[in-house]
Enzyme design. Sequence first.
Site, PDB file in Angstrom:
ATOM      1  N   PHE A 159       0.864  -1.184   0.000  1.00  8.11           N
ATOM      2  CA  PHE A 159       0.000   0.000   0.000  1.00  8.11           C
ATOM      3  C   PHE A 159       0.903   1.237   0.000  1.00  8.11           C
ATOM      4  O   PHE A 159       1.637   1.461   0.969  1.00  8.11           O
ATOM      5  CB  PHE A 159      -0.845  -0.041   1.269  1.00  8.11           C
ATOM      6  CG  PHE A 159      -1.692   1.172   1.574  1.00  8.11           C
ATOM      7  CD1 PHE A 159      -2.992   1.271   1.089  1.00  8.11           C
ATOM      8  CD2 PHE A 159      -1.210   2.185   2.391  1.00  8.11           C
ATOM      9  CE1 PHE A 159      -3.784   2.364   1.425  1.00  8.11           C
ATOM     10  CE2 PHE A 159      -2.001   3.283   2.729  1.00  8.11           C
ATOM     11  CZ  PHE A 159      -3.298   3.373   2.237  1.00  8.11           C
ATOM     12  N   GLY A 160       0.871   1.985  -1.082  1.00  9.56           N
ATOM     13  CA  GLY A 160       1.778   3.128  -1.191  1.00  9.56           C
ATOM     14  C   GLY A 160       1.057   4.443  -0.998  1.00  9.56           C
ATOM     15  O   GLY A 160       0.371   4.938  -1.913  1.00  9.56           O
ATOM     16  N   THR A 162       2.597   6.911   1.835  1.00  6.05           N
ATOM     17  CA  THR A 162       3.611   7.823   2.376  1.00  6.05           C
ATOM     18  C   THR A 162       4.651   8.185   1.320  1.00  6.05           C
ATOM     19  O   THR A 162       5.107   7.330   0.570  1.00  6.05           O
ATOM     20  CB  THR A 162       4.326   7.146   3.568  1.00  6.05           C
ATOM     21  OG1 THR A 162       3.345   6.781   4.529  1.00  6.05           O
ATOM     22  CG2 THR A 162       5.345   8.075   4.203  1.00  6.05           C
ATOM     23  N   CYS A 268      -8.914   3.151   4.332  1.00  5.91           N
ATOM     24  CA  CYS A 268      -8.097   1.929   4.484  1.00  5.91           C
ATOM     25  C   CYS A 268      -7.323   1.986   5.796  1.00  5.91           C
ATOM     26  O   CYS A 268      -7.226   0.992   6.535  1.00  5.91           O
ATOM     27  CB  CYS A 268      -7.095   1.799   3.341  1.00  5.91           C
ATOM     28  SG  CYS A 268      -7.845   1.760   1.719  1.00  5.91           S
ATOM     29  N   LEU A 269      -6.764   3.165   6.079  1.00  4.05           N
ATOM     30  CA  LEU A 269      -5.972   3.306   7.310  1.00  4.05           C
ATOM     31  C   LEU A 269      -6.844   3.082   8.540  1.00  4.05           C
ATOM     32  O   LEU A 269      -6.389   2.529   9.550  1.00  4.05           O
ATOM     33  CB  LEU A 269      -5.301   4.680   7.366  1.00  4.05           C
ATOM     34  CG  LEU A 269      -4.183   4.883   6.337  1.00  4.05           C
ATOM     35  CD1 LEU A 269      -3.696   6.327   6.350  1.00  4.05           C
ATOM     36  CD2 LEU A 269      -3.019   3.938   6.596  1.00  4.05           C
ATOM     37  N   ARG A 273      -5.654   0.571  11.319  1.00  3.57           N
ATOM     38  CA  ARG A 273      -5.380   1.076  12.681  1.00  3.57           C
ATOM     39  C   ARG A 273      -6.191   0.297  13.705  1.00  3.57           C
ATOM     40  O   ARG A 273      -5.744   0.103  14.841  1.00  3.57           O
ATOM     41  CB  ARG A 273      -5.732   2.569  12.753  1.00  3.57           C
ATOM     42  CG  ARG A 273      -4.757   3.437  11.985  1.00  3.57           C
ATOM     43  CD  ARG A 273      -5.315   4.823  11.739  1.00  3.57           C
ATOM     44  NE  ARG A 273      -4.330   5.661  11.062  1.00  3.57           N
ATOM     45  CZ  ARG A 273      -4.616   6.806  10.466  1.00  3.57           C
ATOM     46  NH1 ARG A 273      -5.868   7.258  10.445  1.00  3.57           N
ATOM     47  NH2 ARG A 273      -3.668   7.513   9.885  1.00  3.57           N
ATOM     48  N   GLN A 309       8.534  -4.907  46.444  1.00  2.00           N
ATOM     49  CA  GLN A 309       7.353  -4.071  46.200  1.00  2.00           C
ATOM     50  C   GLN A 309       7.437  -3.341  44.863  1.00  2.00           C
ATOM     51  O   GLN A 309       6.451  -3.258  44.127  1.00  2.00           O
ATOM     52  CB  GLN A 309       7.168  -3.069  47.339  1.00  2.00           C
ATOM     53  CG  GLN A 309       6.652  -3.732  48.605  1.00  2.00           C
ATOM     54  CD  GLN A 309       6.237  -2.730  49.664  1.00  2.00           C
ATOM     55  OE1 GLN A 309       6.530  -1.543  49.571  1.00  2.00           O
ATOM     56  NE2 GLN A 309       5.557  -3.209  50.681  1.00  2.00           N
ATOM     57  N   GLU A 393       1.052   4.453  10.247  1.00  2.00           N
ATOM     58  CA  GLU A 393      -0.413   4.599  10.244  1.00  2.00           C
ATOM     59  C   GLU A 393      -0.860   5.743  11.138  1.00  2.00           C
ATOM     60  O   GLU A 393      -1.855   5.645  11.858  1.00  2.00           O
ATOM     61  CB  GLU A 393      -1.083   3.295  10.685  1.00  2.00           C
ATOM     62  CG  GLU A 393      -0.477   2.114   9.990  1.00  2.00           C
ATOM     63  CD  GLU A 393      -1.464   1.330   9.187  1.00  2.00           C
ATOM     64  OE1 GLU A 393      -2.650   1.621   9.285  1.00  2.00           O
ATOM     65  OE2 GLU A 393      -1.014   0.454   8.449  1.00  2.00           O
ATOM     66  N   PHE A 413      -3.807  20.671  12.903  1.00  2.00           N
ATOM     67  CA  PHE A 413      -2.718  19.970  12.197  1.00  2.00           C
ATOM     68  C   PHE A 413      -1.766  20.976  11.557  1.00  2.00           C
ATOM     69  O   PHE A 413      -2.197  22.005  11.076  1.00  2.00           O
ATOM     70  CB  PHE A 413      -3.297  19.060  11.100  1.00  2.00           C
ATOM     71  CG  PHE A 413      -3.915  17.812  11.671  1.00  2.00           C
ATOM     72  CD1 PHE A 413      -3.136  16.703  11.949  1.00  2.00           C
ATOM     73  CD2 PHE A 413      -5.266  17.756  11.951  1.00  2.00           C
ATOM     74  CE1 PHE A 413      -3.696  15.556  12.476  1.00  2.00           C
ATOM     75  CE2 PHE A 413      -5.838  16.610  12.473  1.00  2.00           C
ATOM     76  CZ  PHE A 413      -5.047  15.507  12.754  1.00  2.00           C
TER      77      PHE A 413
HETATM   78  C1  LIG Z   1       8.354   0.216   9.368  1.00  2.00           C
HETATM   79  C2  LIG Z   1       7.399   1.147   8.705  1.00  2.00           C
HETATM   80  C3  LIG Z   1       6.435   0.640   7.811  1.00  2.00           C
HETATM   81  C4  LIG Z   1       5.572   1.507   7.141  1.00  2.00           C
HETATM   82  N1  LIG Z   1       4.659   1.007   6.231  1.00  2.00           N
HETATM   83  C5  LIG Z   1       3.945   1.866   5.443  1.00  2.00           C
HETATM   84  C6  LIG Z   1       3.110   1.370   4.377  1.00  2.00           C
HETATM   85  O1  LIG Z   1       2.980   0.159   4.178  1.00  2.00           O
HETATM   86  N2  LIG Z   1       2.486   2.261   3.571  1.00  2.00           N
HETATM   87  C7  LIG Z   1       2.598   3.625   3.760  1.00  2.00           C
HETATM   88  O2  LIG Z   1       2.006   4.378   2.989  1.00  2.00           O
HETATM   89  N3  LIG Z   1       3.369   4.120   4.786  1.00  2.00           N
HETATM   90  C8  LIG Z   1       4.043   3.274   5.619  1.00  2.00           C
HETATM   91  N4  LIG Z   1       4.839   3.760   6.629  1.00  2.00           N
HETATM   92  C9  LIG Z   1       4.998   5.213   6.762  1.00  2.00           C
HETATM   93  C10 LIG Z   1       4.384   5.785   8.020  1.00  2.00           C
HETATM   94  O3  LIG Z   1       2.989   5.762   7.941  1.00  2.00           O
HETATM   95  C11 LIG Z   1       4.984   7.205   8.187  1.00  2.00           C
HETATM   96  O4  LIG Z   1       6.335   7.038   8.567  1.00  2.00           O
HETATM   97  C12 LIG Z   1       4.235   8.031   9.208  1.00  2.00           C
HETATM   98  O5  LIG Z   1       2.952   8.356   8.755  1.00  2.00           O
HETATM   99  C13 LIG Z   1       4.982   9.339   9.519  1.00  2.00           C
HETATM  100  O6  LIG Z   1       5.353   9.991   8.354  1.00  2.00           O
HETATM  101  P1  LIG Z   1       6.869  10.481   8.189  1.00  2.00           P
HETATM  102  O7  LIG Z   1       7.768   9.333   8.477  1.00  2.00           O
HETATM  103  O8  LIG Z   1       7.029  11.115   6.859  1.00  2.00           O
HETATM  104  O9  LIG Z   1       7.068  11.560   9.351  1.00  2.00           O
HETATM  105  P2  LIG Z   1       6.637  13.108   9.270  1.00  2.00           P
HETATM  106  O10 LIG Z   1       5.273  13.227   8.723  1.00  2.00           O
HETATM  107  O11 LIG Z   1       7.734  13.866   8.607  1.00  2.00           O
HETATM  108  O12 LIG Z   1       6.604  13.500  10.827  1.00  2.00           O
HETATM  109  C14 LIG Z   1       7.801  13.796  11.559  1.00  2.00           C
HETATM  110  C15 LIG Z   1       7.405  14.204  12.992  1.00  2.00           C
HETATM  111  O13 LIG Z   1       6.595  15.367  12.953  1.00  2.00           O
HETATM  112  C16 LIG Z   1       5.425  15.175  13.757  1.00  2.00           C
HETATM  113  N5  LIG Z   1       4.351  15.999  13.174  1.00  2.00           N
HETATM  114  C17 LIG Z   1       3.821  15.909  11.931  1.00  2.00           C
HETATM  115  N6  LIG Z   1       2.860  16.829  11.769  1.00  2.00           N
HETATM  116  C18 LIG Z   1       2.772  17.515  12.939  1.00  2.00           C
HETATM  117  C19 LIG Z   1       1.940  18.601  13.399  1.00  2.00           C
HETATM  118  N7  LIG Z   1       1.015  19.168  12.628  1.00  2.00           N
HETATM  119  N8  LIG Z   1       2.136  19.042  14.661  1.00  2.00           N
HETATM  120  C20 LIG Z   1       3.073  18.481  15.461  1.00  2.00           C
HETATM  121  N9  LIG Z   1       3.877  17.468  15.081  1.00  2.00           N
HETATM  122  C21 LIG Z   1       3.718  16.995  13.836  1.00  2.00           C
HETATM  123  C22 LIG Z   1       5.151  13.684  13.651  1.00  2.00           C
HETATM  124  O14 LIG Z   1       4.343  13.266  14.740  1.00  2.00           O
HETATM  125  C23 LIG Z   1       6.569  13.141  13.712  1.00  2.00           C
HETATM  126  O15 LIG Z   1       6.986  13.052  15.063  1.00  2.00           O
HETATM  127  C24 LIG Z   1       5.668   2.905   7.357  1.00  2.00           C
HETATM  128  C25 LIG Z   1       6.613   3.392   8.276  1.00  2.00           C
HETATM  129  C26 LIG Z   1       7.465   2.535   8.944  1.00  2.00           C
HETATM  130  C27 LIG Z   1       8.470   3.098   9.899  1.00  2.00           C
END
Ligand SMILES: Cc1cc2nc3c(=O)[nH]c(=O)nc-3n(C[C@H](O)[C@H](O)[C@H](O)COP(=O)(O)OP(=O)(O)OC[C@H]3O[C@@H](n4cnc5c(N)ncnc54)[C@H](O)[C@@H]3O)c2cc1C
Length: 413
Positions: A159-160, A162, A268-269, A273, A309, A393, A413
């Site tokens: 599922f793509g 990100t 889907c998410l 989740r 304890q 997710e 957000f």
């Molecule tokens: C092992 C693994 C498997 C994965 N599998 C999939 C998959 O199958 N398909 C897919 O599509 N994705 C997948 N992902 C991606 C995952 O969903 C993303 O990593 C996640 O949504 C976060 O996005 P990012 O890594 O780009 O972080 P970013 O979005 O860059 O976030 C970085 C930091 O900023 C914080 N942040 C973001 N916005 C705000 C805001 N408005 N206010 C305050 N803080 C904020 C976040 O909480 C985080 O701490 C996977 C990730 C991992 C690690």
Amino acid sequence: MRARSPQGPPEELNAVADPTPAPAEEHPPIDPLDLYGVRGALSEEERQVQDAVARLVDAEVLPLIQSAFEAHRFPRELVPQLAQLGLLGSSISGYDCAGLNAVSYGLICQELERGDSGIRSFVSVQSSLCMFPIFAFGSEEQRRTYLPRMARGEVIGCFGLTEPHGGSDPANMKTHARRRGGDWVLNGSKMWITNGSIADLAVVWAMTPEGIRGFLVERGTPGFSAPEIEHKFSLRASVTSALFFDNVVVPDARVLPGVSGLKGPLSCLTQARFGIAWGVIGAAQACLAQMLDYTATRTLFGRPLAQNQTIQLRLADMARRITTAQLLALQLGRLKDAGQMQPAHVSLAKWNNCRMALDVARDARDMLGGAGISAEYVPIRHMLNLESVITYEGTETIHQLTIGRQLTGLNAF
Ligand SMILES: Cc1cc2nc3c(=O)[nH]c(=O)nc-3n(C[C@H](O)[C@H](O)[C@H](O)COP(=O)(O)OP(=O)(O)OC[C@H]3O[C@@H](n4cnc5c(N)ncnc54)[C@H](O)[C@@H]3O)c2cc1C
């Protein structure tokens, strides 16, 4: 209110303060991993599903998972067994899928993640992120083409959504598709995609002039590549990949006709989740089970570690957290089965239960002392995995902001 007697507190308060143990009452034994008897609230069918998956995990997953994790290898040999038990697309009715209810899906995730988050991730992605959108938004031809083979584990999906520049803000999507005759031409990239390099089929979300659409891209399509991301310290028994699309031609018949906009991937998410909120309970249970054994047999200062304890307090705290997570997940499942579950319900459960499991795993690792850094004990593997699970997710922050928006009506957000 009763008057206080001049001799002291009323008799029943004295009884509370009396440290002498009361004579033992006859109670049935309590399962330390299910203090409130959630299992008793399950239907016979739900219990059978849980037991069947538990047997699979004990017999097939636990014996190999430590070495698979150390070798950074997804144990693909498990896929036919997962399929045979009906665990792929288990919530879908028809198309050779099991048609189980939501609570059963939750229990499947819980038992699988008791083994390892990587195995649960495989099933979550296949079921909730690939088979669900094909079932919910696909054409009848797409459903017939893919769903039965995905249920049998012959076609693996990914599922793509990100992208490298920021997964928390999927509306800012750069991957795009343009129409060319009866086809679409897809360009862009995705990052951190579970199953990517082993997938036969990628469900890819891309921006089009009509908004975000879902594309079914088959492995081997010219211009499509999916290299594995290496050197991970987390989810090492799971494949994580980047996806690249360089002028990839996708026929119109491989576009999901039933949805456009962010609600496609977000729905889907929501499914996935839900499974995570249940799954992480299994990881936490595995840690607590091992700590109950370890602290009973490790002798320090002439007594079992469990007879301190602060150790009991920490074990009790694990049990408290697991119990509240179980009750939350069960109610979430009942809401889902009644068609009343909303995204904010799922966000609360994903946030609470991932935080619970990560805290339990970290504390268990600490209570093992030096042994806690060894892969021979489960907490460090679960702890490292849960660092991904709390991030993917929707990060913890994103789910907190979802609840905040629900409470205030204001988008922060
Ligand atoms: C092992 C693994 C498997 C994965 N599998 C999939 C998959 O199958 N398909 C897919 O599509 N994705 C997948 N992902 C991606 C995952 O969903 C993303 O990593 C996640 O949504 C976060 O996005 P990012 O890594 O780009 O972080 P970013 O979005 O860059 O976030 C970085 C930091 O900023 C914080 N942040 C973001 N916005 C705000 C805001 N408005 N206010 C305050 N803080 C904020 C976040 O909480 C985080 O701490 C996977 C990730 C991992 C690690």
